[in-house]
Design an enzyme around this catalytic site. Sequence first.
Site, PDB file in Angstrom:
ATOM      1  N   GLU A 143       5.795   7.430   6.740  1.00  0.00           N
ATOM      2  CA  GLU A 143       4.754   6.538   6.060  1.00  0.00           C
ATOM      3  C   GLU A 143       4.510   6.544   4.929  1.00  0.00           C
ATOM      4  O   GLU A 143       4.573   7.496   4.043  1.00  0.00           O
ATOM      5  CB  GLU A 143       3.309   6.870   6.972  1.00  0.00           C
ATOM      6  CG  GLU A 143       2.148   6.076   6.502  1.00  0.00           C
ATOM      7  CD  GLU A 143       0.889   6.231   7.572  1.00  0.00           C
ATOM      8  OE1 GLU A 143       1.193   6.228   8.723  1.00  0.00           O
ATOM      9  OE2 GLU A 143      -0.091   6.273   6.903  1.00  0.00           O
ATOM     10  N   TRP A 177      -2.031  -0.460   4.860  1.00  0.00           N
ATOM     11  CA  TRP A 177      -2.625  -1.788   4.817  1.00  0.00           C
ATOM     12  C   TRP A 177      -3.869  -1.409   3.897  1.00  0.00           C
ATOM     13  O   TRP A 177      -4.864  -0.687   4.014  1.00  0.00           O
ATOM     14  CB  TRP A 177      -3.370  -2.212   5.982  1.00  0.00           C
ATOM     15  CG  TRP A 177      -4.092  -3.762   5.911  1.00  0.00           C
ATOM     16  CD1 TRP A 177      -5.325  -3.835   6.075  1.00  0.00           C
ATOM     17  CD2 TRP A 177      -3.099  -5.065   5.957  1.00  0.00           C
ATOM     18  NE1 TRP A 177      -5.419  -5.480   5.877  1.00  0.00           N
ATOM     19  CE2 TRP A 177      -4.157  -5.823   5.877  1.00  0.00           C
ATOM     20  CE3 TRP A 177      -1.758  -5.431   5.891  1.00  0.00           C
ATOM     21  CZ2 TRP A 177      -4.013  -7.387   6.105  1.00  0.00           C
ATOM     22  CZ3 TRP A 177      -1.532  -6.550   5.900  1.00  0.00           C
ATOM     23  CH2 TRP A 177      -2.465  -7.659   6.003  1.00  0.00           C
ATOM     24  N   ASP A 212     -11.704   1.527   7.631  1.00  0.00           N
ATOM     25  CA  ASP A 212     -12.968   1.950   7.128  1.00  0.00           C
ATOM     26  C   ASP A 212     -14.081   0.637   7.145  1.00  0.00           C
ATOM     27  O   ASP A 212     -13.755  -0.278   6.539  1.00  0.00           O
ATOM     28  CB  ASP A 212     -13.034   2.732   5.741  1.00  0.00           C
ATOM     29  CG  ASP A 212     -12.240   3.978   5.964  1.00  0.00           C
ATOM     30  OD1 ASP A 212     -12.331   4.642   7.101  1.00  0.00           O
ATOM     31  OD2 ASP A 212     -11.705   4.162   4.915  1.00  0.00           O
ATOM     32  N   PRO A 264     -13.874  10.975  13.437  1.00  0.00           N
ATOM     33  CA  PRO A 264     -15.239  11.085  12.861  1.00  0.00           C
ATOM     34  C   PRO A 264     -16.185  10.409  13.161  1.00  0.00           C
ATOM     35  O   PRO A 264     -17.397  10.997  13.298  1.00  0.00           O
ATOM     36  CB  PRO A 264     -14.944  11.222  11.473  1.00  0.00           C
ATOM     37  CG  PRO A 264     -13.601  10.353  11.237  1.00  0.00           C
ATOM     38  CD  PRO A 264     -12.824  10.337  12.459  1.00  0.00           C
ATOM     39  N   GLN A 289      39.280  -3.078  -2.548  1.00  0.00           N
ATOM     40  CA  GLN A 289      39.108  -2.302  -0.951  1.00  0.00           C
ATOM     41  C   GLN A 289      40.561  -1.914  -0.827  1.00  0.00           C
ATOM     42  O   GLN A 289      41.441  -2.784  -1.169  1.00  0.00           O
ATOM     43  CB  GLN A 289      38.690  -2.655   0.066  1.00  0.00           C
ATOM     44  CG  GLN A 289      39.059  -3.945   0.644  1.00  0.00           C
ATOM     45  CD  GLN A 289      38.546  -4.187   2.124  1.00  0.00           C
ATOM     46  OE1 GLN A 289      37.320  -4.016   2.323  1.00  0.00           O
ATOM     47  NE2 GLN A 289      39.148  -4.877   3.027  1.00  0.00           N
TER      48      GLN A 289
END
Lengths: 720, 720
Positions: free
Chosen positions: B113, B145, B209, B249, B532
């Site tokens: 994350e 976000w 929140d 919470p 290559q």
Amino acid sequence: MGIENTSENPSGLDSSVKEKCCSISQTEMNGITNRERGRNSDGSISCTNMSSRNCSESSIYCSDFEDGSDTGNSVGPCRRRRTSSCSTYQHYQPLSEKILARIESGEPFFSLEFFPPRTRSGAANLLARLDRMRQGGPLFCDITWHPAGNPGGDSETSSMTIAWASLNYSGLDTMLHMTSAGATVADIDRHLAKAKNMGIRNILALRGDRLEDGNPSDFEYATMLVKHIRKTYGDYFVIGVAGYPAGHPEAPSYDEDLKYLKEKVDAGADFIITQLFFKPEVFFKFVNDCREIGIRVPIIPGVMPIQSYDSLRHIVKLSKLEVPQEIVEIVEPLKHNDEAIRNYGIHQASEMIKAMFQSGVAPGVHFYTLNREVATISIIKQLGLWNCQPQRTLPWKVVPSYRRCQEEIRPIFWSTRPNAYIHRTSHWDDFPNGRWGSSESPAFGDLRDYYLFYLKSKSTKEELLEMWGHSIDSYQDVWDVFYHYLMGLPNKNGVKITKIPWNDEELCPETTVISDRLACLNKRGILTINSQPNVNGVDSTDPIHGWGTQGGYIYKKAYLEFFVSARRMQNLKEILTQYSQINYHIINKNGRFNFTNAYRHCPIAVTWGVFPGREIIQPTVVDPESFLVWKDEAFGLWTEQWAKLYPEGSKSRQIIESIANSYYLVNLVDNDFPKETVLWEVLDKLLSCDDRNHEEECLSTDESLSCSDEVDSQLQRLSV
Amino acid sequence: MGIENTSENPSGLDSSVKEKCCSISQTEMNGITNRERGRNSDGSISCTNMSSRNCSESSIYCSDFEDGSDTGNSVGPCRRRRTSSCSTYQHYQPLSEKILARIESGEPFFSLEFFPPRTRSGAANLLARLDRMRQGGPLFCDITWHPAGNPGGDSETSSMTIAWASLNYSGLDTMLHMTSAGATVADIDRHLAKAKNMGIRNILALRGDRLEDGNPSDFEYATMLVKHIRKTYGDYFVIGVAGYPAGHPEAPSYDEDLKYLKEKVDAGADFIITQLFFKPEVFFKFVNDCREIGIRVPIIPGVMPIQSYDSLRHIVKLSKLEVPQEIVEIVEPLKHNDEAIRNYGIHQASEMIKAMFQSGVAPGVHFYTLNREVATISIIKQLGLWNCQPQRTLPWKVVPSYRRCQEEIRPIFWSTRPNAYIHRTSHWDDFPNGRWGSSESPAFGDLRDYYLFYLKSKSTKEELLEMWGHSIDSYQDVWDVFYHYLMGLPNKNGVKITKIPWNDEELCPETTVISDRLACLNKRGILTINSQPNVNGVDSTDPIHGWGTQGGYIYKKAYLEFFVSARRMQNLKEILTQYSQINYHIINKNGRFNFTNAYRHCPIAVTWGVFPGREIIQPTVVDPESFLVWKDEAFGLWTEQWAKLYPEGSKSRQIIESIANSYYLVNLVDNDFPKETVLWEVLDKLLSCDDRNHEEECLSTDESLSCSDEVDSQLQRLSV
């Protein structure tokens, strides 16, 4: 323009035409030009194995290097945008362009004229003849129009059907004659629409003989027919017309006839094929006269090899030609000796054609074959025109129809039954171009029509019974048919077995490499119907495995397809668990047992080629979805081609049908192509299971004589 | 269901889910199962080089063998029809399926994350970090976000942009967080539509929140957001939700919170990621409690390595978590010793994760990285989860976006600038699937945006000047930059040159093989930017050249791309006439000089692979049409990335720009891949022309010391 000038510009082509032609075919990317095929001093041509020979087989490889020169070129504006895919560079090249390309390259060509046979079996025979003559690399063939015989009909002997079969099944670029005498606009339109629908794109536009009691035609002259085709179809059709070096018998004069010819060309004809003649000077004068009055298209001399006294008399009468006195003097005394006349005919035609080639006036030669092949092939070979070692453009026979020109991939299953494959895919609009996956679950047409003349065996029922046995008394009898076929041996009656139901031809050279091993398996009941050995990067010019342009490398995964009994199939399943490198697919007749470790929607490339300047070409795949379609055909052939030879209820028929009903069809791909294949080991293990009770033992290496041992010891004997 | 039961079915998944998972990934065709990656007795995982690791890189190779078991299976009804092409078997595998597949295989995964950085350079740095961490094979990463920072906006630091760049440029399967608190339905719909439009298919649905002074949200709970996404987009998005092992919470109780979680899952969530915690028992109890109330989806533990005293305090405060006393007791005394705390954090997290893996309850682990990498990588390596030797699915970095999942072919030109290629093709709807030819003249996007954070150099202007020179006084100065880059040597100021404008990375291992030869050419002014070596059938697991599944063979044609002066280009053209096996393309800046011997509409396969059970895969081509696009970029980089480092009118800038304006860009393909390449010989001849007057001499073998000689003598010195 005098004859002297023709040596500089022998064909008398417009320089603009020559330029066009040049841009198409002069150069291969690797600097291999068509000019490598040298002309010998006597006017004949050395036969070399050249990539440019592919032109005669299809349009692959010879026409997409725009602005080409082998030292490279500043890239100018795009002259012709390629629309097809990129791997094989296939695209449709019209016959008119092919002719111009050959004129430009200085490589003379030959073409072949046939007439539709009268009977069904005649049609099958003619197709077989076309197949044989295709080997030599004719630029095209043409099929005459028989107004009295419903030439545009659907019968197996109609001009239309024969031309279509020649194009699609014999793989020859094909021109259909069409005569306008007595025909209405509606008749002609119907015929043209049908020809177009069949994929035919070349028409020889003729007036034909006026029927004395016929209706007045909408097309009094061939010119009107040419005009009509151009008006109605634009450039879709390539149009040929007939030229008469001795003047048309009905024309008021030679000069008048030349004017008619000029009109036909001005109406849109792409080239001229001449009526037959017997002395090269006749052709030289004719070409010169044509050029004088402004005819610029290619003029191809038509030559009829004298094959018998009667046919010569007949043709001469029909065409109202005069045979030169010197030929009459030679032929007359031989008139009861056909062989002597034929030999003379071969000699006379060869000399005449050599003279025409040496002069540079004839770009090629058109043979009036009278549907015979011996004399014509003999002449072609004497001239050095027969393509002894054709380089294949793809590993399978390419169909020159514009419909299929982008076809570049096929399932391996039909590799010995190409006609069935073409038949079953003839309704496809789009050919999978390079990726089978892009055409998921292609719908194959049904195959119920085993009797169709281009599908059925070239042998009669009696011949097949001679080969496969008038009666079958045991499974071993069946196995022995496979065995004898693979070994090229006669059966117990002394008849050589040259075909089996899944393969109407003798073994291909590729199979010969492994035929001993295969034969051993078949003798013991593993009935193989398709196979290829693995190949790891052989040269693309390899006589057995090669195809495509020079400078390429060819690869193959080992492949084997066979029928086995149910008991053995169970053992095989066990054995295969030990070989993770093998893809397998096992199926029974009704498809209820369908067992594979392959990705079901993913074909496996089993033949591919790496070429300079291109993507990888992968023309042959093992496709699990197509296998489901193929199995119906493969099982069906037991019954349709074999069991039905015997009376209903007979033991012979019962045995064949019991195999079809109880055996399993298996295909195996060994993915580890650079190493020696393990397929033989797998089948040796399978055979070793027969006398054992325990699976464990079955899976261990057999100590008895395996097929590999047997073959090895044979090879040892051979090398001692 | 008690804890005892979880050992049998540790993840607590529905058996139907497990079955689904099994059918997807249990088996590779060749019998290589994901289980080969053994679990050590301490719960860590042995790192082996496995094809199944590809799952973490993209969805290739691990999900198309339907009904698979390595002993084969009777083919049942088709469960999921594959729609993509067949060569690489690429198709989009949703993240939810990937997780289930890893659970089934017993192979734990990790995910990472990150939060969006605050600055532009922070964004570039984060992308570089993602690139590095991608090497270890995370299953996915997620981007948080930031409601306050316009997370759905277009700035370089928005959540949306970072998630999009992570997916497309870092090549990570990416999940975007989205919070509903304070958002209207219109807000959410706008964000979801944009995410969909950008190719993002994974959303972590959160409430977030509540803003104290915010508007009341249309989505009071995350459940409502999950429901809305499912209702609006069906199965398009994979949806993750958060789980709180210590209870949320704000929830009335732990049990109440579990009920909310159940509702989120019932609303359509595919898996749960937990809030961080510090003891494995917390996770065990949580999973058990979830299973008890019928939650069946995967539950991934979220772990935050303790990285510093301050960050621990900060996080704990934010998440209102309690740190166990035993950890407090260890950390408190170390609070001024960051390194000691980090080491402890690594130890603590590793032990906890090992315990969770050993129990079988955790299918993987999700790291809260706090945008740092050292500690997390250290833990991942300790756990044996870091993928030391990733097997590439294709020779270039595969983008895991569903938009590009069928992409299987790219022009070689962008091989060192993949981000530019992705940028320029980001608007393509269809990726050429297997045949470049099927997408003729693909329209590349413009590249004017050299400043974009995912395109610009990761180095600062000052760093670039240090490497490439604060002043350029001669052409030789430029040539030496190339030389030092290739040799990995410091320049005259002692600064190691690790990049050039055409290559923002150090040399790839493949180039290292030929870097001595290349360096010699560059020192003398043949400025190579791409190359290559040829390769003839090496094993697909080869550490340098390998890619794709096991059991395959890899091939390459030698390729070289370079800038040369006009005079040398003329000599080169002459020399190339002797080498028919080479395809060349020479072009100048404005494209008016455009000289090639290749088929202009036909790409040349220069890298291909042959694999069991598949078509040939040809992922890299030299495509003449794309070269015209690439040359603008290649010439542009002289100016954009190099000349502009110096003041306008300065000599340094003039020299760079004069090269861009007067040099020619050349590419060479040696088609004869099985043999030693002739490209070195060609360039040795080119260099030998420099001191000569006569072309003839120039074309003969040079007697002075060629680059090949020089390298050979170096090699001899080394071997003495």
